[in-house]
Design a protein around this motif. Structure first.
Motif, PDB file in Angstrom:
ATOM      1  N   HIS A  90      13.024 -46.581 -51.529  1.00  0.00           N
ATOM      2  CA  HIS A  90      14.092 -45.752 -52.105  1.00  0.00           C
ATOM      3  C   HIS A  90      14.559 -44.724 -51.086  1.00  0.00           C
ATOM      4  O   HIS A  90      13.790 -44.228 -50.270  1.00  0.00           O
ATOM      5  CB  HIS A  90      13.595 -45.064 -53.382  1.00  0.00           C
ATOM      6  CG  HIS A  90      14.695 -44.393 -54.150  1.00  0.00           C
ATOM      7  ND1 HIS A  90      15.054 -43.085 -53.904  1.00  0.00           N
ATOM      8  CD2 HIS A  90      15.527 -44.845 -55.113  1.00  0.00           C
ATOM      9  CE1 HIS A  90      16.069 -42.765 -54.704  1.00  0.00           C
ATOM     10  NE2 HIS A  90      16.367 -43.810 -55.461  1.00  0.00           N
ATOM     11  N   GLY A 109      16.493 -36.991 -57.830  1.00  0.00           N
ATOM     12  CA  GLY A 109      16.709 -38.315 -58.413  1.00  0.00           C
ATOM     13  C   GLY A 109      17.227 -38.256 -59.832  1.00  0.00           C
ATOM     14  O   GLY A 109      17.841 -39.194 -60.324  1.00  0.00           O
ATOM     15  N   VAL A 125      16.535 -31.701 -54.818  1.00  0.00           N
ATOM     16  CA  VAL A 125      17.279 -32.649 -53.996  1.00  0.00           C
ATOM     17  C   VAL A 125      18.194 -33.481 -54.900  1.00  0.00           C
ATOM     18  O   VAL A 125      17.724 -34.098 -55.850  1.00  0.00           O
ATOM     19  CB  VAL A 125      16.329 -33.601 -53.228  1.00  0.00           C
ATOM     20  CG1 VAL A 125      17.117 -34.451 -52.242  1.00  0.00           C
ATOM     21  CG2 VAL A 125      15.241 -32.814 -52.511  1.00  0.00           C
ATOM     22  N   GLY A 137      20.715 -36.394 -54.381  1.00  0.00           N
ATOM     23  CA  GLY A 137      21.225 -37.312 -53.370  1.00  0.00           C
ATOM     24  C   GLY A 137      21.636 -38.622 -53.983  1.00  0.00           C
ATOM     25  O   GLY A 137      21.515 -38.833 -55.185  1.00  0.00           O
ATOM     26  N   ALA A 156      22.048 -43.024 -52.710  1.00  0.00           N
ATOM     27  CA  ALA A 156      21.856 -44.009 -51.645  1.00  0.00           C
ATOM     28  C   ALA A 156      23.152 -44.244 -50.878  1.00  0.00           C
ATOM     29  O   ALA A 156      23.129 -44.660 -49.728  1.00  0.00           O
ATOM     30  CB  ALA A 156      21.341 -45.321 -52.236  1.00  0.00           C
ATOM     31  N   ASP A 167      29.289 -38.394 -60.725  1.00  0.00           N
ATOM     32  CA  ASP A 167      28.568 -37.220 -61.221  1.00  0.00           C
ATOM     33  C   ASP A 167      29.550 -36.113 -61.567  1.00  0.00           C
ATOM     34  O   ASP A 167      30.574 -35.938 -60.900  1.00  0.00           O
ATOM     35  CB  ASP A 167      27.571 -36.722 -60.161  1.00  0.00           C
ATOM     36  CG  ASP A 167      26.453 -37.721 -59.937  1.00  0.00           C
ATOM     37  OD1 ASP A 167      25.863 -38.178 -60.933  1.00  0.00           O
ATOM     38  OD2 ASP A 167      26.175 -38.068 -58.769  1.00  0.00           O
ATOM     39  N   LYS A 186      29.762 -41.859 -64.923  1.00  0.00           N
ATOM     40  CA  LYS A 186      29.558 -43.306 -64.719  1.00  0.00           C
ATOM     41  C   LYS A 186      28.725 -43.883 -65.858  1.00  0.00           C
ATOM     42  O   LYS A 186      27.934 -43.180 -66.482  1.00  0.00           O
ATOM     43  CB  LYS A 186      28.906 -43.563 -63.357  1.00  0.00           C
ATOM     44  CG  LYS A 186      27.604 -42.828 -63.107  1.00  0.00           C
ATOM     45  CD  LYS A 186      27.160 -42.972 -61.648  1.00  0.00           C
ATOM     46  CE  LYS A 186      26.121 -41.910 -61.295  1.00  0.00           C
ATOM     47  NZ  LYS A 186      25.839 -41.854 -59.863  1.00  0.00           N
ATOM     48  N   LYS A 196      17.680 -45.933 -62.067  1.00  0.00           N
ATOM     49  CA  LYS A 196      19.053 -46.035 -62.541  1.00  0.00           C
ATOM     50  C   LYS A 196      19.268 -47.388 -63.224  1.00  0.00           C
ATOM     51  O   LYS A 196      18.951 -48.432 -62.663  1.00  0.00           O
ATOM     52  CB  LYS A 196      20.029 -45.881 -61.368  1.00  0.00           C
ATOM     53  CG  LYS A 196      19.706 -44.718 -60.411  1.00  0.00           C
ATOM     54  CD  LYS A 196      19.672 -43.386 -61.117  1.00  0.00           C
ATOM     55  CE  LYS A 196      19.485 -42.163 -60.242  1.00  0.00           C
ATOM     56  NZ  LYS A 196      18.448 -42.139 -59.244  1.00  0.00           N
TER      57      LYS A 196
HETATM   58  C1  OOB Z   1      18.853 -40.740 -55.551  1.00  0.00           C
HETATM   59  O1  OOB Z   1      19.641 -41.809 -55.210  1.00  0.00           O
HETATM   60  P1  OOB Z   1      20.130 -42.961 -56.198  1.00  0.00           P
HETATM   61  O2  OOB Z   1      21.099 -43.753 -55.429  1.00  0.00           O
HETATM   62  O3  OOB Z   1      18.964 -43.649 -56.816  1.00  0.00           O
HETATM   63  O4  OOB Z   1      20.865 -42.240 -57.408  1.00  0.00           O
HETATM   64  C2  OOB Z   1      21.952 -41.372 -57.213  1.00  0.00           C
HETATM   65  C3  OOB Z   1      22.323 -40.688 -58.499  1.00  0.00           C
HETATM   66  C4  OOB Z   1      23.288 -39.533 -58.317  1.00  0.00           C
HETATM   67  O5  OOB Z   1      24.617 -39.971 -58.221  1.00  0.00           O
HETATM   68  C5  OOB Z   1      23.014 -38.747 -59.579  1.00  0.00           C
HETATM   69  O6  OOB Z   1      23.653 -39.341 -60.669  1.00  0.00           O
HETATM   70  C6  OOB Z   1      21.523 -38.893 -59.761  1.00  0.00           C
HETATM   71  O7  OOB Z   1      21.170 -40.089 -59.095  1.00  0.00           O
HETATM   72  N1  OOB Z   1      20.762 -37.785 -59.178  1.00  0.00           N
HETATM   73  C7  OOB Z   1      20.581 -36.571 -59.772  1.00  0.00           C
HETATM   74  C8  OOB Z   1      19.774 -35.820 -58.879  1.00  0.00           C
HETATM   75  N2  OOB Z   1      19.510 -36.595 -57.801  1.00  0.00           N
HETATM   76  C9  OOB Z   1      20.121 -37.772 -58.012  1.00  0.00           C
HETATM   77  N3  OOB Z   1      21.028 -36.058 -60.923  1.00  0.00           N
HETATM   78  C10 OOB Z   1      20.658 -34.783 -61.228  1.00  0.00           C
HETATM   79  N4  OOB Z   1      19.889 -34.010 -60.429  1.00  0.00           N
HETATM   80  C11 OOB Z   1      19.428 -34.488 -59.251  1.00  0.00           C
HETATM   81  N5  OOB Z   1      18.662 -33.694 -58.460  1.00  0.00           N
HETATM   82  O8  OOB Z   1      18.517 -40.520 -56.699  1.00  0.00           O
HETATM   83  C12 OOB Z   1      18.462 -39.856 -54.425  1.00  0.00           C
HETATM   84  C13 OOB Z   1      18.758 -40.205 -53.122  1.00  0.00           C
HETATM   85  C14 OOB Z   1      18.370 -39.383 -52.070  1.00  0.00           C
HETATM   86  C15 OOB Z   1      17.684 -38.215 -52.346  1.00  0.00           C
HETATM   87  C16 OOB Z   1      17.385 -37.864 -53.642  1.00  0.00           C
HETATM   88  C17 OOB Z   1      17.773 -38.687 -54.693  1.00  0.00           C
END
Ligand code: OOB
Length: 581
Positions: free
Chosen positions: A277, A350, A372, A374, A376, A456, A473, A482
């Motif tokens: 991840h 995440g 954090v 973030g 991908a 978001d 989304k 997700k």
């Molecule tokens: C991380 O990456 P993904 O690609 O699994 O998911 C991204 C999505 C974001 O667009 C948002 O909807 C959600 O996950 N998200 C959060 C969040 N961090 C991610 N929603 C609320 N608060 C947060 N702190 O999840 C990811 C990638 C790199 C670093 C950290 C997380």
């Protein structure tokens, strides 16, 4: 050259690429160079710990090169796609660095993925090989491999880490290289004196010779502007999308993240989340730790039972968790005596982390918290180490780079007033301009001027910090995992007795959100358990199987005839609230 050009991805426009190079963000270094550099500068430092096994930087580099040669002999070439589906074991890194060196692209699958996901990745990426563990968490991947090879014509090789059965053993690829090359070259009388320094011990001589032999036997590597791997998107549409990240762009995010988190050669990073991840891989994660010459410690499971002893034993200084795990850790640390004194920084991201839980981190775990936020696709936001406690508890951080462009817009793509809530759009030196082989989807997921529509809903504070207020989304964030609603709905609709289906989020005290499928049946209505078994039978990853099924006469519609998911979410939340009382 042209046949080696990867088709189906969208590079940055030339003027942006030039700017990012001029600003020093893209430095022309590959992910393979990262490890080679460390192996050169601090060969003897401890790079990786996996159970009782330990690797210095040189050893990790050597094994990666050996494996690169083994994979090369197997026919893996530059730009080939290779599905990598491994649990948190050291081989994940030797495999990745080997593929990076060859310029072949890992396609990062999660250990939870099953037949539906893997066959889809094989087809979308036209993957030539799949590197997978023999078993993990009670699941036999060789069984899965037998099914997948029949369904995925592009797949030529299955390489298994562990007991390979009828497939190719990963270890056998390592073993063939060193010995035969070594003896062959010795017999032909090649002079090594130029490569091995006379001051080194005999064993080290051998290692240096092997390194140099492997390098000589390998074809030239990729360019830093090439796509390095395909990462998974959380997705919101029918089928999962793949995210092409280049060496240049990814390394920039890794370097900048390591600097923001103040990693150095004394950092000991515990990789508790699935290593593939994006969060534990690059934010700053394992790659950030390798970049600064620190030590990566792998945990097989992210539980306190597995991780707390590792923290004490290896002197872990930093780790990353999703919110539900952070809650479990907080709970465990407050109930039992644990030696966590080495831990300096806990990153949580995440999914949304509540401000109340955030405020408990320092008193209970004795370390600083970093939120954090973030994705991908690129953009990563961090609270900074010197932010106030209030900012750290109540925001999801601010972007890595001064070159990250942030736009907060209304439904018509008009920028909202500062501080108001809206859709987050972003563009920058490490945010993709398009998904892999997804032209139609790209037209919706990106603006005409290249901003990525994150899906978001955020609000930005004057200092740049973002607060995630919600999501536009059609995705459920199941404690960091997700789930794309449409993907699961399509699988449900494949059942002959399902007339219509809608997957929505329902509140959950532990995961934040769980999934609830509203199903309209026809003919003889199946029981819920039958539908769940049906989904399992279709080879769907476990975390995508609905947590609850509600039968309904018909799905409520909005004025324009779309399924009214808001009403469904309210309905299930209300029902859960009612049963909880
Ligand atoms: C991380 O990456 P993904 O690609 O699994 O998911 C991204 C999505 C974001 O667009 C948002 O909807 C959600 O996950 N998200 C959060 C969040 N961090 C991610 N929603 C609320 N608060 C947060 N702190 O999840 C990811 C990638 C790199 C670093 C950290 C997380």
């Amino acid at each position: 050259m042209s046949e080696l050009e990867l088709q189906g991805w969208t590079p940055w426009p030339e003027d942006f690429a030039r700017l990012y190079r001029e600003l020093g963000y893209w430095r022309g270094q590959t992910l393979a160079d990262l490890l080679a550099d460390r192996a050169r500068h601090q060969p003897q430092r401890l790079a990786l710990v996996c159970g009782e096994r330990r690797w210095t930087y040189r050893e990790l580099h050597r094994q990666s090169l050996q494996l690169a040669l083994g994979l090369h002999r197997l026919g893996i070439q530059r730009q080939d796609r290779v599905i990598v589906q491994l649990p948190n074991v050291a081989e994940f890194f030797t495999v990745c660095f080997a593929l990076f060196r060859l310029g072949a692209l890992p396609v990062f699958a999660l250990p939870a993925h099953r037949r539906a996901e893997i066959t889809h990745f094989c087809e979308l990426a036209q993957a030539k090989a799949w590197i997978v563990a023999d078993r993990d968490g009670g699941f036999d991947f060789r069984e899965l491999a037998r099914q997948v090879v029949n369904a995925a014509p592009s797949l030529q090789q299955v390489v298994v880490c562990g007991d390979a059965g009828e497939f190719i053993a990963l270890d056998s690829l390592l073993a063939t290289v060193g010995e035969s090359d070594f003896s062959r070259t010795v017999l032909s009388g090649t002079d090594f004196t130029g490569t091995a320094s006379s001051a080194t011990a005999p064993q080290e001589d051998t290692t240096l010779m092997e390194l140099s032999l492997a390098e000589q036997a390998l074809p030239s590597g990729p360019a830093a502007s090439d796509v390095a791997f395909l990462q998974l998107s959380g997705g919101s549409t029918g089928l999962p999308k793949l995210i092409p990240r280049t060496h240049d762009d990814y390394l920039y995010s890794v370097r900048a993240s390591a600097s923001i988190c103040e990693l150095d050669q004394h950092s000991v990073y515990l990789c508790a989340l699935p290593a593939a991840h994006n969060f534990p891989l690059s934010s700053p994660g394992t790659l950030g730790t390798f970049y600064t010459g620190g030590t990566v410690v792998l945990a097989r499971r992210p539980t306190p039972d597995d991780c707390f002893p590792l923290i004490a034993k290896e002197g872990v200084t930093v780790t990353a968790l999703v919110p539900p795990l952070a809650m479990v850790w907080l709970d465990a640390a407050s109930k039992r005596k644990s030696d966590l004194h080495s831990l300096q920084l806990l990153q949580v991201g995440g999914a949304r982390f509540s401000a109340e839980a955030a405020r408990r981190v320092k008193p209970v775990l004795g370390c600083r918290l970093q939120q954090v936020f973030g994705m991908a696709e690129g953009l990563v936001n961090y609270t900074r180490l010197d932010d106030t406690d209030d900012i750290i508890a109540s925001t999801q951080g601010r972007p890595i780079s001064p070159a990250d462009e942030i736009r907060v817009v209304d439904d018509e793509d008009q920028t909202v007033l500062p501080g108001e809530t809206g859709h987050l759009l972003t563009r920058g030196p490490y945010t993709i301009r398009g998904y892999f082989r997804a032209d139609e989807h790209n037209r919706r997921a990106f603006t005409a001027d290249g901003f990525y529509r994150t899906g978001d809903i955020v609000r930005q504070l004057p200092g740049g910090h973002l607060i995630v207020e919600g999501r536009a989304k059609d995705q459920i964030n199941r404690g960091g995992d997700k789930v794309a609603a449409e993907e699961v709905e399509n699988h449900l609709l494949a059942h002959p007795a399902v007339h219509d289906a809608a997957l929505v989020a329902m509140p959950d005290a532990f995961l934040g959100e769980k999934t609830c499928a509203f199903v309209v049946t026809r003919g003889d209505a199946p029981r819920a358990i039958e539908l769940l078994r049906f989904l399992q039978g279709r080879g769907l990853a476990g975390y995508k199987i609905p947590d609850r099924i509600e039968f309904i006469a018909q799905l409520p519609k909005t004025g324009v005839g779309k399924v009214n998911k808001r009403e469904l979410r309210e309905r299930i939340a209300h029902r859960l609230g009612a049963t909880a009382e």
